[in-house]
Motif scaffolding. Structure first.
Motif, PDB file in Angstrom:
ATOM      1  N   SER A 192      16.288  12.529  -4.909  1.00 32.89           N
ATOM      2  CA  SER A 192      16.057  13.347  -3.723  1.00 32.89           C
ATOM      3  C   SER A 192      14.599  13.246  -3.277  1.00 32.89           C
ATOM      4  O   SER A 192      14.315  13.118  -2.083  1.00 32.89           O
ATOM      5  N   GLU A 193      13.710  13.312  -4.238  1.00 30.98           N
ATOM      6  CA  GLU A 193      12.269  13.236  -3.940  1.00 30.98           C
ATOM      7  C   GLU A 193      11.920  11.850  -3.369  1.00 30.98           C
ATOM      8  O   GLU A 193      11.209  11.742  -2.374  1.00 30.98           O
TER       9      GLU A 193
ATOM     10  N   ASN B 181       4.916  16.781 -13.050  1.00 30.15           N
ATOM     11  CA  ASN B 181       5.155  18.210 -12.788  1.00 30.15           C
ATOM     12  C   ASN B 181       6.486  18.681 -13.361  1.00 30.15           C
ATOM     13  O   ASN B 181       6.646  19.850 -13.666  1.00 30.15           O
TER      14      ASN B 181
ATOM     15  N   ILE C 279       3.236  11.933  -9.977  1.00 28.35           N
ATOM     16  CA  ILE C 279       2.865  13.354  -9.956  1.00 28.35           C
ATOM     17  C   ILE C 279       4.130  14.217 -10.081  1.00 28.35           C
ATOM     18  O   ILE C 279       4.169  15.171 -10.847  1.00 28.35           O
TER      19      ILE C 279
ATOM     20  N   LEU D  67       2.915   9.280  -5.910  1.00 30.78           N
ATOM     21  CA  LEU D  67       3.566  10.574  -5.662  1.00 30.78           C
ATOM     22  C   LEU D  67       4.677  10.834  -6.682  1.00 30.78           C
ATOM     23  O   LEU D  67       4.847  11.955  -7.139  1.00 30.78           O
TER      24      LEU D  67
ATOM     25  N   GLU E  92      13.251  11.552   0.113  1.00 23.76           N
ATOM     26  CA  GLU E  92      12.475  12.356   1.070  1.00 23.76           C
ATOM     27  C   GLU E  92      11.262  11.567   1.566  1.00 23.76           C
ATOM     28  O   GLU E  92      10.998  11.509   2.760  1.00 23.76           O
ATOM     29  N   HIS E  93      10.562  10.935   0.621  1.00 25.43           N
ATOM     30  CA  HIS E  93       9.366  10.161   1.001  1.00 25.43           C
ATOM     31  C   HIS E  93       9.757   8.904   1.790  1.00 25.43           C
ATOM     32  O   HIS E  93       9.104   8.574   2.779  1.00 25.43           O
TER      33      HIS E  93
ATOM     34  N   ARG F  73       4.767  16.572  -0.733  1.00 26.55           N
ATOM     35  CA  ARG F  73       5.482  17.611   0.011  1.00 26.55           C
ATOM     36  C   ARG F  73       4.972  18.984  -0.367  1.00 26.55           C
ATOM     37  O   ARG F  73       4.595  19.237  -1.484  1.00 26.55           O
TER      38      ARG F  73
ATOM     39  N   ALA G 112      10.739   9.728   5.329  1.00 32.07           N
ATOM     40  CA  ALA G 112       9.617  10.054   6.225  1.00 32.07           C
ATOM     41  C   ALA G 112       9.008   8.790   6.817  1.00 32.07           C
ATOM     42  O   ALA G 112       8.386   8.837   7.869  1.00 32.07           O
ATOM     43  N   VAL G 113       9.184   7.660   6.160  1.00 30.56           N
ATOM     44  CA  VAL G 113       8.587   6.414   6.660  1.00 30.56           C
ATOM     45  C   VAL G 113       9.643   5.551   7.372  1.00 30.56           C
ATOM     46  O   VAL G 113       9.451   5.149   8.512  1.00 30.56           O
TER      47      VAL G 113
ATOM     48  N   ALA H 219       0.834  -1.212   0.000  1.00 32.90           N
ATOM     49  CA  ALA H 219       0.000   0.000   0.000  1.00 32.90           C
ATOM     50  C   ALA H 219       0.869   1.263   0.000  1.00 32.90           C
ATOM     51  O   ALA H 219       0.622   2.181  -0.800  1.00 32.90           O
ATOM     52  N   LEU H 220       1.881   1.298   0.851  1.00 34.48           N
ATOM     53  CA  LEU H 220       2.727   2.499   0.896  1.00 34.48           C
ATOM     54  C   LEU H 220       3.602   2.604  -0.343  1.00 34.48           C
ATOM     55  O   LEU H 220       3.933   3.693  -0.787  1.00 34.48           O
TER      56      LEU H 220
ATOM     57  N   SER I 281       1.519   4.127  -2.883  1.00 37.33           N
ATOM     58  CA  SER I 281       1.397   5.544  -2.552  1.00 37.33           C
ATOM     59  C   SER I 281       2.643   6.301  -3.046  1.00 37.33           C
ATOM     60  O   SER I 281       2.534   7.397  -3.613  1.00 37.33           O
TER      61      SER I 281
ATOM     62  N   ALA J 170       8.201   7.265  10.188  1.00 36.99           N
ATOM     63  CA  ALA J 170       6.901   6.872  10.760  1.00 36.99           C
ATOM     64  C   ALA J 170       6.924   5.444  11.309  1.00 36.99           C
ATOM     65  O   ALA J 170       6.138   5.112  12.193  1.00 36.99           O
TER      66      ALA J 170
END
Lengths: 323, 271
Positions: A276-277, A243, A239, A236, A280-281, B271, A284-285, A228-229, A232, B201
């Motif tokens: 880097s992106e 972008n 996206i 991200l 970062e994610h 972010r 965080a986990v 699931a993560l 996710s 987390a």
């Protein structure tokens, strides 16, 4: 027999018709509108070719090749050349981004002597004897009216090949079947090995390193966090890529890189931003400490040359320690 | 620390989380009130106190089940959470059994069925920790296994050896003596995971386990040194600290699990 190697895809087939400036412009516009990736060859004479490299409809680079020299053209220069040189034999070659990178690479390579091969069996012998396991190599093949490139990555990974004839363009993973069946004429084959002075070799190595770093990080992230993560994270990153107008995605836990830059610096900067992106994610986990130790493990396994490359191009973002 | 603080702010910003935090604080304050002032009289105050603890254990078991169900077959963390879930339900069962014994018999038999629940709970937590460390160190799974088995041998052997040497071996003393070692082992394993996942987390679920280890160890020490009995008899604050820290450990474990469940539900944030 040893012969000099002509530029790739330069042969003009008798069935090719000369195109007017208007037809050339129409083709360029259609490449732009359909966001086509590939190569357009404009042959002004059998030995004078202008190559336009398109990435998603925009000209990424251009090269003007004569027997004496290869010249990279700016945007203004290739426009000027098309305007001033007039009619040309026009050949559109749709390619994948990696195919485009290999085509560009083949034009930056010089110095290799070509060997003349008379049968397809000799070609497979040539592949076996001339390529190396620990080093990538690019084999350029020229027949009278057709041409091919076969890229052998290091570590016996799947090769990639391009075959271009008057009717066919093949751009496939593996060694194309077209190389097993030729009958029309003798084949001139030459093999190239990495040379750090060639910009596109550097870009290839950065591309490879990007995958070598990214894929195990993603795999570890999925093991630690679950499907699931991971999904996710994939969303991200989609996206993020959209972008930044990047064609890089994550599919089935591995990286799908459809980007090409024709510049090692731009490639490094893009990969650095993307990594880097992701970091970062992930951080965080799983936490920055575990991420750093995972990266250290990955980097430790890499050959010394790759480690040097990571350092010189600052591929890993600041704050992530690695030796 | 900035990462942790930002993550806490994000989690706290959710209305569900806020309700849960307030609920946890309410339970904790109620526990202290009933413990200190005993407004209902015996045996009902104890019933309320034990029910609060059992309720906290139920919440932990419930949230761990929700987390387990969130993972799909084939997910490595599913293995971890399957064992955590079983361990939590065993601990909940142990709490309920202990509470029933305490209400009906006043003196809880030891060893009893409640001990079975707690000991088996430790076994399942060991499996969960083993799978978690295997994911962190996939190249050293064998080493992790040796550590897990070695730790259990130490937990089982040291009390046996000490009690035999002192000539005071009984099953009751043996089990009582095993708890502090098991608590210490789980506490250290939890602490190490918090350290490994620091700033991420994934550290949240393990904070509670670490606190559990500390709280249980504190209780075992006070019990063994008769400080606990003395404190209860004299109305000393020590027994309140020890008993409320046990409830706090359940609540912290529940909050950590809830944070993880919410992360799984909402996914990563842009972010």
């Amino acid at each position: 027999m040893i012969v000099a190697m002509p530029a790739i895809f330069s042969a003009i087939h008798p069935s090719e018709e000369i195109a007017s400036m208007f037809e050339i412009q129409t083709l360029i516009d259609s490449f732009h509108e359909s966001r086509q990736t590939g190569l357009v060859r404009l042959a002004y004479s059998p030995t004078e070719n202008l190559y336009l490299f398109f990435k998603r409809g925009d000209v990424l680079a251009s090269s003007f090749i004569t027997p004496d020299h290869t010249q990279a053209f700016t945007h203004a220069q290739w426009r000027e050349k098309i305007q001033s040189a007039g009619d040309a034999y026009l050949k559109p070659i749709p390619l994948s981004s990696f195919g485009l990178l290999l085509s560009g690479l083949s034009m930056q390579l010089q110095g290799a002597q070509a060997e003349e091969l008379s049968t397809p069996e000799k070609l497979s012998g040539f592949f076996n004897s001339k390529t190396r396991v620990m080093e990538p190599s690019l084999v350029q093949l020229n027949w009278r009216y057709s041409a091919g490139l076969v890229f052998f990555p290091e570590r016996k990974d799947t090769p990639h090949s391009i075959y271009v004839s008057s009717e066919t363009v093949l751009d496939v993973d593996g060694v194309s079947y077209a190389f097993d069946e030729w009958e029309d004429s003798k084949c001139e084959a030459s093999v190239y090995f990495p040379d750090s002075s060639v910009e596109l070799w550097q870009e290839y190595r950065l591309r490879r390193l990007f995958a070598d770093i990214c894929s195990p990080v993603l795999a570890r992230f999925e093991v630690l966090t679950g499907h699931a993560l991971m999904e996710s994270l994939v969303r991200l990153m989609m996206i993020f890529a959209s972008n930044h107008d990047l064609d890089i995605s994550i599919s089935s836990r591995s990286l799908v890189n459809r980007e090409v830059f024709f510049s090692a610096e731009i490639a490094a900067s893009t990969y650095r931003t993307f990594l880097s992106e992701i970091f970062e994610h992930c951080s965080a986990v799983i936490g920055p400490r575990l991420l750093a130790s995972t990266l250290r493990e990955i980097v430790t396994e890499l050959p010394a040359a790759d480690k040097d490359m990571i350092k010189s191009y600052r591929l890993l973002p600041k704050g992530i320690f690695y030796d | 620390m900035i990462n942790e603080f930002n993550e806490l702010k994000k989690t706290a910003a959710s209305s569900k989380a806020l309700i849960f935090y307030f609920g946890a604080v309410f339970l904790f304050i109620s526990y202290i009130v009933f413990y200190q002032f005993a407004p209902l009289g015996a045996p009902y105050d104890n019933l309320v106190l034990n029910s609060i603890t059992s309720f906290a254990a139920l919440i932990v078991a419930g949230v761990s089940t929700a987390i387990f169900l969130h993972y799909v077959p084939g997910d490595h963390p599913r293995k971890i959470w399957k064992h955590i879930m079983i361990a939590c339900w065993l601990w909940f069962a142990a709490e309920v059994i202990w509470q029933v014994y305490a209400f009906l018999l006043e003196e809880v038999p030891s060893p009893g069925f409640a001990d079975l629940g707690w000991v088996l709970g430790f076994v399942f937590f060991t499996f969960a920790l083993y799978y978690q460390y295997s994911a962190i160190k996939p190249a050293h799974v064998e080493t992790v296994r040796i550590y897990a088995i070695g730790t259990w041998i130490v937990i089982l052997l040291i009390p046996l050896l000490l009690l035999t040497l002192w000539g005071a071996f009984t099953i009751e003393d043996y089990i009582d003596f095993c708890y502090p070692f098991a608590d210490l082992a789980v506490g250290i394993a939890g602490l190490a995971l918090v350290f490994i996942f620091r700033g991420g987390a994934l550290m949240r679920p393990w904070i509670g386990l670490m606190v559990f280890g500390i709280s249980d160890l504190l209780y075992a020490w006070a019990e063994k040194t008769h400080m606990y009995a003395w404190s209860v008899e004299n109305g000393n604050i020590l027994s309140l600290v020890i008993d409320s820290s046990y409830l706090a450990a359940y609540l912290i474990l529940a909050i950590g699990f809830l944070g993880h469940w919410m992360l799984l539900r909402r996914g990563l944030r842009q972010r």
